[in-house]
Design an enzyme around this catalytic site. Structure first.
Site, PDB file in Angstrom:
ATOM      1  N   LYS A 173       0.845  -1.196   0.000  1.00 20.81           N
ATOM      2  CA  LYS A 173       0.000   0.000   0.000  1.00 20.81           C
ATOM      3  C   LYS A 173       0.880   1.246   0.000  1.00 20.81           C
ATOM      4  CE  LYS A 173      -1.839   2.524   3.292  1.00 20.81           C
ATOM      5  NZ  LYS A 173      -1.844   3.855   2.656  1.00 20.81           N
ATOM      6  N   GLU A 248      10.767   1.648   9.724  1.00 22.59           N
ATOM      7  CA  GLU A 248      11.659   2.767   9.383  1.00 22.59           C
ATOM      8  C   GLU A 248      10.890   4.045   9.675  1.00 22.59           C
ATOM      9  OE1 GLU A 248      14.718   2.354   8.571  1.00 22.59           O
ATOM     10  OE2 GLU A 248      14.633   0.191   8.283  1.00 22.59           O
ATOM     11  N   CYS A 282      13.468  11.855   5.510  1.00 21.51           N
ATOM     12  CA  CYS A 282      13.693  11.472   6.911  1.00 21.51           C
ATOM     13  C   CYS A 282      15.141  11.713   7.329  1.00 21.51           C
ATOM     14  CB  CYS A 282      13.311  10.012   7.110  1.00 21.51           C
ATOM     15  SG  CYS A 282      14.177   8.929   5.956  1.00 21.51           S
ATOM     16  N   GLU A 383       9.878  16.223  14.953  1.00 19.65           N
ATOM     17  CA  GLU A 383      10.136  16.183  13.514  1.00 19.65           C
ATOM     18  C   GLU A 383       9.160  17.114  12.783  1.00 19.65           C
ATOM     19  OE1 GLU A 383       9.071  12.626  11.332  1.00 19.65           O
ATOM     20  OE2 GLU A 383      10.964  12.719  10.233  1.00 19.65           O
TER      21      GLU A 383
HETATM   22  P1  NAP Z   1       2.543   8.065   8.086  1.00 14.53           P
HETATM   23  O1  NAP Z   1       1.407   8.981   8.255  1.00 14.53           O
HETATM   24  O2  NAP Z   1       2.993   7.272   9.255  1.00 14.53           O
HETATM   25  O3  NAP Z   1       2.131   7.096   6.878  1.00 14.53           O
HETATM   26  C1  NAP Z   1       3.006   6.138   6.325  1.00 14.53           C
HETATM   27  C2  NAP Z   1       2.183   5.054   5.668  1.00 14.53           C
HETATM   28  O4  NAP Z   1       1.437   4.375   6.676  1.00 14.53           O
HETATM   29  C3  NAP Z   1       1.153   5.597   4.678  1.00 14.53           C
HETATM   30  O5  NAP Z   1       0.977   4.678   3.624  1.00 14.53           O
HETATM   31  C4  NAP Z   1      -0.082   5.653   5.543  1.00 14.53           C
HETATM   32  O6  NAP Z   1      -1.261   5.652   4.791  1.00 14.53           O
HETATM   33  C5  NAP Z   1       0.075   4.379   6.341  1.00 14.53           C
HETATM   34  N1  NAP Z   1      -0.718   4.304   7.566  1.00 14.53           N
HETATM   35  C6  NAP Z   1      -1.211   5.311   8.329  1.00 14.53           C
HETATM   36  N2  NAP Z   1      -1.945   4.797   9.372  1.00 14.53           N
HETATM   37  C7  NAP Z   1      -1.889   3.449   9.255  1.00 14.53           C
HETATM   38  C8  NAP Z   1      -2.448   2.366   9.998  1.00 14.53           C
HETATM   39  N3  NAP Z   1      -3.226   2.556  11.068  1.00 14.53           N
HETATM   40  N4  NAP Z   1      -2.192   1.110   9.594  1.00 14.53           N
HETATM   41  C9  NAP Z   1      -1.406   0.879   8.519  1.00 14.53           C
HETATM   42  N5  NAP Z   1      -0.887   1.854   7.751  1.00 14.53           N
HETATM   43  C10 NAP Z   1      -1.106   3.130   8.114  1.00 14.53           C
HETATM   44  O7  NAP Z   1       3.822   8.802   7.526  1.00 14.53           O
HETATM   45  P2  NAP Z   1       3.882   9.863   6.349  1.00 14.53           P
HETATM   46  O8  NAP Z   1       3.331  11.145   6.856  1.00 14.53           O
HETATM   47  O9  NAP Z   1       3.321   9.257   5.113  1.00 14.53           O
HETATM   48  O10 NAP Z   1       5.446   9.976   6.123  1.00 14.53           O
HETATM   49  C11 NAP Z   1       6.263  10.837   6.819  1.00 14.53           C
HETATM   50  C12 NAP Z   1       7.032  10.103   7.906  1.00 14.53           C
HETATM   51  O11 NAP Z   1       7.764   9.032   7.333  1.00 14.53           O
HETATM   52  C13 NAP Z   1       8.053  10.991   8.574  1.00 14.53           C
HETATM   53  O12 NAP Z   1       8.003  10.772   9.966  1.00 14.53           O
HETATM   54  C14 NAP Z   1       9.381  10.492   8.028  1.00 14.53           C
HETATM   55  O13 NAP Z   1      10.499  10.690   8.848  1.00 14.53           O
HETATM   56  C15 NAP Z   1       9.078   9.044   7.872  1.00 14.53           C
HETATM   57  N6  NAP Z   1      10.022   8.431   6.925  1.00 14.53           N
HETATM   58  C16 NAP Z   1      10.975   7.589   7.406  1.00 14.53           C
HETATM   59  C17 NAP Z   1      11.903   7.028   6.547  1.00 14.53           C
HETATM   60  C18 NAP Z   1      12.962   6.085   7.045  1.00 14.53           C
HETATM   61  O14 NAP Z   1      13.544   5.388   6.230  1.00 14.53           O
HETATM   62  N7  NAP Z   1      13.227   6.024   8.327  1.00 14.53           N
HETATM   63  C19 NAP Z   1      11.852   7.332   5.180  1.00 14.53           C
HETATM   64  C20 NAP Z   1      10.864   8.212   4.726  1.00 14.53           C
HETATM   65  C21 NAP Z   1       9.945   8.752   5.606  1.00 14.53           C
HETATM   66  P3  NAP Z   1      -1.927   7.048   4.303  1.00 14.53           P
HETATM   67  O15 NAP Z   1      -0.849   8.026   4.025  1.00 14.53           O
HETATM   68  O16 NAP Z   1      -2.625   6.631   3.114  1.00 14.53           O
HETATM   69  O17 NAP Z   1      -2.794   7.455   5.431  1.00 14.53           O
END
Ligand code: NAP
Length: 479
Positions: A173, A248, A282, A383
């Site tokens: 997804k 991650e 990130c 963050e």
């Molecule tokens: P997010 O809100 O946590 O969402 C990430 C993914 O998880 C999306 O596909 C989201 O779907 C899904 N998701 C949300 N709630 C969920 C649930 N209850 N069950 C299963 N999946 C769920 O993060 P984001 O805002 O997209 O991304 C930003 C974050 O990613 C930042 O904190 C960044 O640091 C982190 N990041 C980390 C890395 C690394 O390698 N460490 C790399 C890139 C980004 P929807 O978006 O469709 O709701």
């Protein structure tokens, strides 16, 4: 435009006919609809994946490798189309998508297509017992891959490619905010000859579709990249079912600058590590610590350079900073800037929305530099994930090490110095999964990638991720 789920090699509308709007961040307009898939769609994807597993898990690694490398080649052939799609969905400059995101997605497939041919297991001869032990590395079964919006296809494929290479079948997804390139990938997988059901791409919100994936009792592992809060939620659901977990998560990475560094190289790279992809990586070095003897020089030079960065429509060749990914994210970033000001932060440049001519409803923000007096302030502890960095001076190595580590995250760190002993001391003591010295985001896909503390669990990349996506089984034969 209508995005569809890719299940069993075919494109489908969601069974319950629920849809979400897709926005183009560059102009704030809706460009299409994406499914908000329900449990039924996830179950259909599971049935397809489970049926494909016996055959795919027994497919030779040469054949799997050939298919993955073919997908990589097709991505390269379709570079322009995918780069434009990524930019339209995410707001990043087309140029960036063309030079970083899509080439890296292609490399993910070719890298793991090659890596699987070199992946070996151990054997141990039990001398004196007339026995030999060997380890089978078996695919897990059906696995779930969930990725975020900041590097959409780049991170989506970073999970899918090793999962497929090791013989698993996948339900994946992408973020609902950036589903377009994942949708386009389905078609390329068919052209490359990936058997139906091996990869299933189900679109929808985290709360609905993502939740259905993580709660599915027969999905054996979840590979997740996203926010720390979501990661904690996933762990809570998945752990009691003993799913394998790779998380991650977020970062608040220090960029530590010593006076003895190669100044110009440092300055150029610090612009990148602060504002690349609108600061939505990130690994961005969002907390800049500068040795006090060069603090004022750096402050002047850095702010001067930041003011020259061109914010503009992502399709324009000279735009260095595009739009943020969504309206709500832009508001969140602005809110952090406000909090910082209330806590005494001094805005050195930026801080406001930008009205790009002709695209006034787009989500543009000036690159922002804030001088802070303490590492304890909110903007140094949480963050932001936008084009916002803070800076403050330090006097000693001990002091900067304390500040670097004094945060809940532990993803990456950058150190600028030419002192080898200092490099060794700090690299050893900094709490981070990745330390860059005199560079930033230089990636070698063979290395372990991931964070410590609240930045995650486990490592991706190289053989680490091939181990994650396989179950070791020891066989002991007495002869
Ligand atoms: P997010 O809100 O946590 O969402 C990430 C993914 O998880 C999306 O596909 C989201 O779907 C899904 N998701 C949300 N709630 C969920 C649930 N209850 N069950 C299963 N999946 C769920 O993060 P984001 O805002 O997209 O991304 C930003 C974050 O990613 C930042 O904190 C960044 O640091 C982190 N990041 C980390 C890395 C690394 O390698 N460490 C790399 C890139 C980004 P929807 O978006 O469709 O709701």
């Amino acid at each position: 435009m209508k995005i569809q789920n890719f299940i069993n090699g075919q494109f489908h509308d969601p069974i319950l006919n629920n849809w979400l709007d897709n926005y183009c961040p560059a102009n704030g307009e809706v460009y299409g609809q994406t499914p908000n898939s329900s449990r039924i769609d996830v179950e259909n994807a599971y049935i397809a994946a489970q049926s494909a597993f016996p055959s795919w898990s027994q497919t030779s690694f040469e054949e799997r490798s050939k298919i993955l490398i073919k997908i990589s080649e097709l991505l390269e052939t379709n570079l322009q189309r995918f780069a434009e799609a990524e930019s339209k969905d995410n707001g990043k400059p087309v140029n960036l998508a063309k030079t970083i995101d899509i080439p890296r997605a292609a490399s993910n497939f070719s890298f793991f297509g090659n890596a699987i041919t070199q992946f070996a297991s151990e054997s141990h001869e039990s001398v004196g017992h007339q026995a030999i032990n060997y380890t089978l590395r078996q695919p897990l079964g059906v696995v779930g891959c969930i990725s975020p919006w900041n590097l959409p296809l780049y991170l989506f494929t970073w999970k899918i490619a090793p999962a497929l290479a090791t013989g698993n079948c996948v339900i994946a997804k992408p973020s609902e905010i950036t589903p377009l390139t994942a949708y386009l990938l389905g078609e390329l997988c068919n052209v490359a000859g990936l058997p139906s059901g091996v990869l299933n791409i189900v679109h929808g919100s985290g709360a609905t579709t993502g939740q259905a994936i993580i709660e599915h009792p027969n999905i054996k592992a979840i590979s997740f990249t996203g926010g720390t809060k979501t990661g904690a939620h996933i762990a809570k659901i998945a752990a009691p079912m003993f799913k394998k977990l790779s998380l991650e998560l977020g970062g608040k990475n220090p960029n530590i600058i010593f006076a003895d560094c190669d100044y110009h190289d440092m300055l150029d790279t610090t612009i990148q590590s602060s504002f690349n992809n609108q600061g939505q990586i990130c690994l961005c070095g969002s907390r800049i610590f500068v040795q006090s003897s060069i603090y004022y020089k750096f402050k002047n030079d850095f702010v001067h350079r930041v003011k020259q960065l061109r914010v503009g429509h992502p399709s324009k060749k000279d735009s260095q900073i595009g739009a943020l990914v969504s309206k709500s994210h832009l508001e969140k970033v602005l809110q952090y800037i406000k909090i910082s000001q209330q806590e005494g932060g001094n805005i050195l440049c930026g801080g406001s929305k930008v009205a790009v001519k002709g695209f006034e409803n787009g989500y543009y923000l000036e690159p922002t530099v804030i001088e802070v007096a303490t590492n304890a302030c909110t903007i140094n502890q949480e963050e932001v994930f936008g084009p916002v960095v803070t800076m403050m001076p330090f006097n000693s190595e001990d002091e900067v090490l304390r500040m670097a580590n004094n945060v809940k995250y532990g993803l990456s760190a950058t150190i600028w110095t030419n002192d080898l002993k200092r490099t060794m001391r700090l690299s050893d003591q900094i709490q981070a999964g990745i330390v860059w010295v005199n560079t930033w985001m230089m990636r070698d896909l063979r290395t372990p990638f991931g964070g410590s503390k609240a930045s995650g669990l486990g490592r991706e990349g190289g053989f680490e991720v091939l181990r994650f996506f396989t179950e070791p089984k020891n066989v002991c034969i007495k002869y």
